[in-house]
Design a protein around this motif. Structure first.
Motif, PDB file in Angstrom:
ATOM      1  N   GLU A 143       0.842  -1.190   0.000  1.00  0.00           N
ATOM      2  CA  GLU A 143       0.000   0.000   0.000  1.00  0.00           C
ATOM      3  C   GLU A 143       0.882   1.247   0.000  1.00  0.00           C
ATOM      4  O   GLU A 143       1.995   1.234   0.540  1.00  0.00           O
ATOM      5  CB  GLU A 143      -0.926   0.009   1.218  1.00  0.00           C
ATOM      6  N   PHE A 144       0.371   2.317  -0.591  1.00  0.00           N
ATOM      7  CA  PHE A 144       1.160   3.538  -0.749  1.00  0.00           C
ATOM      8  C   PHE A 144       0.338   4.741  -0.304  1.00  0.00           C
ATOM      9  O   PHE A 144      -0.879   4.791  -0.470  1.00  0.00           O
ATOM     10  CB  PHE A 144       1.582   3.713  -2.215  1.00  0.00           C
ATOM     11  N   ALA A 145       1.052   5.722   0.255  1.00  0.00           N
ATOM     12  CA  ALA A 145       0.448   7.002   0.608  1.00  0.00           C
ATOM     13  C   ALA A 145       1.393   8.099   0.147  1.00  0.00           C
ATOM     14  O   ALA A 145       2.611   7.902   0.083  1.00  0.00           O
ATOM     15  CB  ALA A 145       0.208   7.092   2.115  1.00  0.00           C
ATOM     16  N   LEU A 146       0.836   9.261  -0.168  1.00  0.00           N
ATOM     17  CA  LEU A 146       1.640  10.375  -0.666  1.00  0.00           C
ATOM     18  C   LEU A 146       1.487  11.583   0.259  1.00  0.00           C
ATOM     19  O   LEU A 146       0.371  12.002   0.569  1.00  0.00           O
ATOM     20  CB  LEU A 146       1.217  10.752  -2.086  1.00  0.00           C
ATOM     21  N   VAL A 147       2.637  12.115   0.676  1.00  0.00           N
ATOM     22  CA  VAL A 147       2.680  13.300   1.528  1.00  0.00           C
ATOM     23  C   VAL A 147       3.550  14.343   0.828  1.00  0.00           C
ATOM     24  O   VAL A 147       4.623  14.013   0.305  1.00  0.00           O
ATOM     25  CB  VAL A 147       3.265  12.975   2.915  1.00  0.00           C
ATOM     26  N   VAL A 148       3.097  15.602   0.793  1.00  0.00           N
ATOM     27  CA  VAL A 148       3.917  16.678   0.243  1.00  0.00           C
ATOM     28  C   VAL A 148       4.310  17.617   1.382  1.00  0.00           C
ATOM     29  O   VAL A 148       3.532  17.855   2.309  1.00  0.00           O
ATOM     30  CB  VAL A 148       3.185  17.455  -0.876  1.00  0.00           C
ATOM     31  N   VAL A 149       5.541  18.132   1.285  1.00  0.00           N
ATOM     32  CA  VAL A 149       6.083  18.971   2.354  1.00  0.00           C
ATOM     33  C   VAL A 149       6.580  20.279   1.753  1.00  0.00           C
ATOM     34  O   VAL A 149       7.444  20.280   0.874  1.00  0.00           O
ATOM     35  CB  VAL A 149       7.251  18.264   3.082  1.00  0.00           C
ATOM     36  N   ASN A 150       6.011  21.392   2.198  1.00  0.00           N
ATOM     37  CA  ASN A 150       6.568  22.715   1.891  1.00  0.00           C
ATOM     38  C   ASN A 150       6.795  23.415   3.226  1.00  0.00           C
ATOM     39  O   ASN A 150       7.637  22.970   3.999  1.00  0.00           O
ATOM     40  CB  ASN A 150       5.665  23.508   0.940  1.00  0.00           C
ATOM     41  N   ASN A 151       6.083  24.478   3.522  1.00  0.00           N
ATOM     42  CA  ASN A 151       6.138  25.034   4.874  1.00  0.00           C
ATOM     43  C   ASN A 151       5.243  24.259   5.834  1.00  0.00           C
ATOM     44  O   ASN A 151       5.391  24.350   7.045  1.00  0.00           O
ATOM     45  CB  ASN A 151       5.737  26.511   4.869  1.00  0.00           C
ATOM     46  N   ASP A 152       4.314  23.515   5.264  1.00  0.00           N
ATOM     47  CA  ASP A 152       3.434  22.638   6.031  1.00  0.00           C
ATOM     48  C   ASP A 152       3.603  21.210   5.525  1.00  0.00           C
ATOM     49  O   ASP A 152       4.289  20.954   4.535  1.00  0.00           O
ATOM     50  CB  ASP A 152       1.971  23.074   5.883  1.00  0.00           C
ATOM     51  N   VAL A 153       2.954  20.282   6.224  1.00  0.00           N
ATOM     52  CA  VAL A 153       2.963  18.871   5.833  1.00  0.00           C
ATOM     53  C   VAL A 153       1.536  18.479   5.477  1.00  0.00           C
ATOM     54  O   VAL A 153       0.626  18.645   6.292  1.00  0.00           O
ATOM     55  CB  VAL A 153       3.508  17.985   6.972  1.00  0.00           C
ATOM     56  N   THR A 154       1.332  17.980   4.256  1.00  0.00           N
ATOM     57  CA  THR A 154      -0.020  17.658   3.783  1.00  0.00           C
ATOM     58  C   THR A 154      -0.097  16.214   3.325  1.00  0.00           C
ATOM     59  O   THR A 154       0.710  15.767   2.509  1.00  0.00           O
ATOM     60  CB  THR A 154      -0.427  18.582   2.615  1.00  0.00           C
ATOM     61  N   TRP A 155      -1.078  15.500   3.842  1.00  0.00           N
ATOM     62  CA  TRP A 155      -1.317  14.095   3.455  1.00  0.00           C
ATOM     63  C   TRP A 155      -2.257  14.112   2.254  1.00  0.00           C
ATOM     64  O   TRP A 155      -3.452  14.304   2.386  1.00  0.00           O
ATOM     65  CB  TRP A 155      -1.934  13.355   4.635  1.00  0.00           C
ATOM     66  N   LEU A 156      -1.708  13.909   1.058  1.00  0.00           N
ATOM     67  CA  LEU A 156      -2.503  14.030  -0.166  1.00  0.00           C
ATOM     68  C   LEU A 156      -3.320  12.790  -0.467  1.00  0.00           C
ATOM     69  O   LEU A 156      -4.470  12.870  -0.896  1.00  0.00           O
ATOM     70  CB  LEU A 156      -1.593  14.329  -1.362  1.00  0.00           C
ATOM     71  N   SER A 157      -2.719  11.631  -0.309  1.00  0.00           N
ATOM     72  CA  SER A 157      -3.375  10.376  -0.680  1.00  0.00           C
ATOM     73  C   SER A 157      -3.208   9.369   0.448  1.00  0.00           C
ATOM     74  O   SER A 157      -2.084   9.122   0.905  1.00  0.00           O
ATOM     75  CB  SER A 157      -2.770   9.826  -1.979  1.00  0.00           C
ATOM     76  N   GLY A 158      -4.338   8.814   0.903  1.00  0.00           N
ATOM     77  CA  GLY A 158      -4.286   7.800   1.950  1.00  0.00           C
ATOM     78  C   GLY A 158      -3.756   6.487   1.433  1.00  0.00           C
ATOM     79  O   GLY A 158      -3.497   6.321   0.235  1.00  0.00           O
ATOM     80  N   PHE A 159      -3.576   5.521   2.308  1.00  0.00           N
ATOM     81  CA  PHE A 159      -3.017   4.230   1.916  1.00  0.00           C
ATOM     82  C   PHE A 159      -3.940   3.543   0.909  1.00  0.00           C
ATOM     83  O   PHE A 159      -5.133   3.380   1.151  1.00  0.00           O
ATOM     84  CB  PHE A 159      -2.817   3.334   3.138  1.00  0.00           C
ATOM     85  N   THR A 160      -3.350   3.161  -0.204  1.00  0.00           N
ATOM     86  CA  THR A 160      -4.085   2.465  -1.252  1.00  0.00           C
ATOM     87  C   THR A 160      -3.143   1.514  -1.971  1.00  0.00           C
ATOM     88  O   THR A 160      -1.946   1.768  -2.071  1.00  0.00           O
ATOM     89  CB  THR A 160      -4.693   3.465  -2.263  1.00  0.00           C
ATOM     90  N   SER A 161      -3.695   0.424  -2.459  1.00  0.00           N
ATOM     91  CA  SER A 161      -2.906  -0.529  -3.247  1.00  0.00           C
ATOM     92  C   SER A 161      -3.088  -0.303  -4.747  1.00  0.00           C
ATOM     93  O   SER A 161      -2.572  -1.069  -5.555  1.00  0.00           O
ATOM     94  CB  SER A 161      -3.302  -1.973  -2.890  1.00  0.00           C
ATOM     95  N   ASP A 162      -3.808   0.765  -5.096  1.00  0.00           N
ATOM     96  CA  ASP A 162      -4.014   1.107  -6.496  1.00  0.00           C
ATOM     97  C   ASP A 162      -3.021   2.202  -6.894  1.00  0.00           C
ATOM     98  O   ASP A 162      -3.134   3.345  -6.434  1.00  0.00           O
ATOM     99  CB  ASP A 162      -5.446   1.605  -6.709  1.00  0.00           C
ATOM    100  N   PRO A 163      -2.030   1.891  -7.744  1.00  0.00           N
ATOM    101  CA  PRO A 163      -1.029   2.895  -8.126  1.00  0.00           C
ATOM    102  C   PRO A 163      -1.638   4.121  -8.794  1.00  0.00           C
ATOM    103  O   PRO A 163      -1.100   5.222  -8.682  1.00  0.00           O
ATOM    104  CB  PRO A 163      -0.122   2.136  -9.104  1.00  0.00           C
ATOM    105  N   ARG A 164      -2.787   3.958  -9.472  1.00  0.00           N
ATOM    106  CA  ARG A 164      -3.394   5.087 -10.177  1.00  0.00           C
ATOM    107  C   ARG A 164      -3.861   6.177  -9.222  1.00  0.00           C
ATOM    108  O   ARG A 164      -3.803   7.364  -9.543  1.00  0.00           O
ATOM    109  CB  ARG A 164      -4.563   4.584 -11.034  1.00  0.00           C
ATOM    110  N   GLU A 165      -4.307   5.786  -8.027  1.00  0.00           N
ATOM    111  CA  GLU A 165      -4.759   6.773  -7.057  1.00  0.00           C
ATOM    112  C   GLU A 165      -3.597   7.634  -6.583  1.00  0.00           C
ATOM    113  O   GLU A 165      -3.737   8.853  -6.422  1.00  0.00           O
ATOM    114  CB  GLU A 165      -5.428   6.079  -5.873  1.00  0.00           C
TER     115      GLU A 165
END
Length: 328
Positions: A143-165
């Motif tokens: 499963e994969f999740a995506l987080v982006v970090v600039n001045n803040d920390v943002t959880w963009l995509s929750g855990f998923t086993s679908d690479p397209r998400e």
């Protein structure tokens, strides 16, 4: 008087004892658990590397912890003795990919395969997509999740086993000027979104999954901010949590930043109290394929890979692999 017979008998008894080891099984394919380490043991043997957390005697040497300076970033936690043998199994992974969106990621300095210049954000997006899709082909339970970090920390995509998400959230991202890197906020977010597994016996029972963070970081002059809490220490020392870092820096282009990025890289290295994390540094002035090569090395399962200093990627011993650029 002939004394050779007792000596021969003793030697035969020693040889008999030496070969009486556990048989090769699925969980112990090479009898590695019974193998006695000697001073002449080869570097990178399975008995020292794969699936084991390190003790202070076995872990790869790291640079001295940077002391607190006028810039106000704290010294990392000193290494502690920690040695656990775990089953080397390909259990599911929960991979948290953290992408830095600092301004440095938008500089067109990397050399593409066709000789043109490109920026680190563009290459990072492509290599992350390739990583996610390849890991999914290896094991669809990852499963994969995506987080982006600039001045803040943002959880963009929750855990998923679908690479397209995950890949759908990768693009249309913009970089900003960042004054600081809130590493503490990143760890707090990870603790809120994940639960580390617990087993009754670490040495014999495989975990239901492992959690791994892969940080793609590019801030040569921005020192990480981290106040280590007890909860954070527990997470970093957990045998089922891994924190890999891919650090993109200016390299030798800016002499003033050279010391700064080396200190930051040492900081991330000293966070590894177990010796099981992987850390790579890539220069912005080098070829873009280096980023892909480092990300490809992170495809291996954390429980099945050796210490980073023991890893070898050549096909044959003492083989000098020619540098071949991949078309991406």
């Amino acid at each position: 008087m002939d004394t050779s017979e007792p000596s021969s008998a003793a030697e035969e008894e020693e040889e008999k004892t030496a070969v009486e080891q556990r048989p090769r099984t699925r969980s112990n394919p090479e009898g590695a658990e019974d193998r006695t380490l000697s001073a002449q043991a080869s570097v990178g043997s399975r008995s020292e590397g794969e699936g084991e957390a390190a003790s202070t005697g076995d872990s790869p040497p790291s640079g001295p912890a940077p002391a607190a300076n006028g810039k106000g970033w704290p010294s990392p936690v000193p290494p502690t003795e920690f040695q656990v043998r775990m089953p080397r199994v390909n259990c599911p992974e929960k991979v948290i990919i953290c992408l830095d969106l600092s301004e440095e990621m938008s500089y067109s300095k990397l050399e593409s395969f066709n000789g043109s210049k490109t920026n680190a954000l563009n290459i990072s997006q492509k290599m992350i997509e390739m990583f996610v899709r390849t890991k999914h082909k290896i094991d669809k339970s990852h499963e994969f999740a995506l987080v982006v970090v600039n001045n803040d920390v943002t959880w963009l995509s929750g855990f998923t086993s679908d690479p397209r998400e995950v890949c759908s959230c990768l693009y249309d991202l913009e970089t900003v000027v960042c004054k600081s890197f809130n590493l503490e906020g990143l760890f707090n977010l990870i603790q809120q979104k994940t639960e580390l597994p617990v087993t009754e016996n670490i040495q014999t029972i495989p975990p239901p999954y492992v959690v791994r963070t892969i940080l793609v970081y590019s801030r040569p002059t921005c020192q990480p901010q981290l106040a280590v809490t007890d909860q954070m220490k527990k997470m970093l020392q957990c045998p089922y949590y891994f924190f890999d870092v891919l650090y993109i820096h200016n390299g030798m282009e800016d002499k003033e930043d050279e010391t700064s990025w080396k200190e930051a890289f040492a900081f991330f290295s000293n966070l590894d109290t177990k010796g099981t994390n992987y850390k790579y540094e890539v220069s912005l002035t080098g070829p873009a394929v280096e980023l892909h090569n480092c990300m490809a090395k992170l495809l291996s399962h954390p429980l099945q890979r050796p210490f980073q200093t023991h890893a070898s990627y050549s096909m044959l011993e003492e083989e000098e692999t020619p540098e071949i650029e991949a078309v991406v």
